[in-house]
Design an enzyme around this catalytic site. Structure first.
Site, mmCIF file in Angstrom:
data_model
loop_
_atom_site.group_PDB
_atom_site.id
_atom_site.type_symbol
_atom_site.label_atom_id
_atom_site.label_comp_id
_atom_site.label_asym_id
_atom_site.label_seq_id
_atom_site.Cartn_x
_atom_site.Cartn_y
_atom_site.Cartn_z
ATOM 1 N N ASP A 124 61.801 -32.730 5.183
ATOM 2 C CA ASP A 124 61.337 -34.028 5.667
ATOM 3 C C ASP A 124 59.928 -33.859 6.233
ATOM 4 O O ASP A 124 59.688 -33.018 7.109
ATOM 5 C CB ASP A 124 62.267 -34.558 6.761
ATOM 6 C CG ASP A 124 61.899 -35.960 7.198
ATOM 7 O OD1 ASP A 124 62.404 -36.918 6.594
ATOM 8 O OD2 ASP A 124 61.106 -36.094 8.151
ATOM 9 N N ASN A 132 51.228 -43.277 7.406
ATOM 10 C CA ASN A 132 51.120 -44.577 6.741
ATOM 11 C C ASN A 132 50.487 -45.622 7.645
ATOM 12 O O ASN A 132 49.624 -46.407 7.219
ATOM 13 C CB ASN A 132 52.503 -45.054 6.289
ATOM 14 C CG ASN A 132 52.904 -44.495 4.930
ATOM 15 O OD1 ASN A 132 52.053 -44.165 4.112
ATOM 16 N ND2 ASN A 132 54.194 -44.386 4.698
ATOM 17 N N GLU A 167 60.215 -39.920 2.563
ATOM 18 C CA GLU A 167 59.464 -38.688 2.777
ATOM 19 C C GLU A 167 60.360 -37.460 2.751
ATOM 20 O O GLU A 167 59.972 -36.385 3.195
ATOM 21 C CB GLU A 167 58.700 -38.742 4.112
ATOM 22 C CG GLU A 167 59.569 -38.822 5.342
ATOM 23 C CD GLU A 167 59.905 -40.248 5.752
ATOM 24 O OE1 GLU A 167 60.201 -40.455 6.952
ATOM 25 O OE2 GLU A 167 59.858 -41.156 4.899
#
Length: 251
Positions: A124, A132, A167
């Site tokens: 992860d 973002n 992700e």
């Protein structure tokens, strides 16, 4: 690249060529007097059931066979392209979750036959939402693409690297015990720390590692890797955690 290898316009063009081919054959047969020769042959062999369109029928059958073979080949190409597209993640180009599940099932069955265990790495990206939010989704996509390249650099060719979702990524490592999987995870973490993700700068990942047990299913194996991943996050992220491996100190 267009996955559809043929279009309606192309099919119409080839059908037109076939029509012109047969028309040309008809004119050549007239020019060479083949119809008359066929008629003579039929009178000399009255028991035959052939008619004067035999030659045209032959050329038409030949050209349509050629057309059908081309369509069959292109249909196979289309099927392969669609199959690849159905098993690939659009952003990273890695395998997607569907293909990862197939690899998990395949390796579980293989392990049952051979007795050789395999491992999974559940990965992860740390604080990806912040990337973002701070830099935009376009930069976020570039980070995912670059991270996919990092995984390809460190994983073996026989490993299945897939985007698990968002992700999260997974690596299925055939015939790999816990120590080997942990070494791979540490290598990925180190390379990730050394990789420039400009403008996102430093990007790290938390990794959970699990190895197949005798009573495992693909779901239970991934679940145990997810537990280790959660432990890596709880330990401060940028960590590798296995079932018998404690988090290392923060670099």
């Amino acid at each position: 690249m267009n996955p559809w290898p043929f279009s309606a316009r192309r099919i119409r063009k080839e059908l037109t060529l076939i029509l012109l081919l047969n028309l040309g054959c008809y004119l050549l047969f007239i020019h060479w007097g083949l119809f008359e020769k066929l008629d003579v042959w039929l009178h000399q062999h009255p028991a035959s059931q052939l008619d004067e369109v035999l030659l045209l029928s032959f050329t038409l059958a030949l050209s349509m066979t050629w057309f059908a073979i081309r369509r069959l080949r292109e249909a196979r190409q289309l099927l392969k392209a669609l199959r690849r597209q159905a098993e690939r993640d659009d952003i990273t180009g890695l395998a997607n979750r569907r293909r990862a599940n197939q690899a998990l099932q395949r390796e579980t069955e293989r392990s049952c036959r051979s007795g050789r265990r395999y491992s999974v790495l559940l990965i992860d990206l740390d604080h990806f939402k912040h990337i973002n939010d701070s830099h935009g989704h376009l930069v976020g996509d570039k980070v995912l693409q670059r991270f996919g390249q990092v995984l390809r650099q460190r994983a073996r060719q026989l490993d299945t690297i897939a985007r698990w979702g968002g992700e999260e990524f997974i690596i299925v490592c055939p015939e790999t015990e816990q120590d080997g999987a942990l070494a791979l995870a540490e290598s990925i973490s180190q390379l990730l720390r050394e990789t420039d993700f400009d403008p996102a700068l430093r990007v790290t990942a938390s990794i959970g590692v699990a190895t197949l047990a005798d009573d495992d299913t693909p779901d239970s194996l991934v679940h145990r890797a997810d537990i280790c991943l959660y432990a890596a996050k709880q330990a401060g992220r940028d960590q590798v955690v296995g079932e018998n491996h404690s988090p290392a100190a923060q670099p």
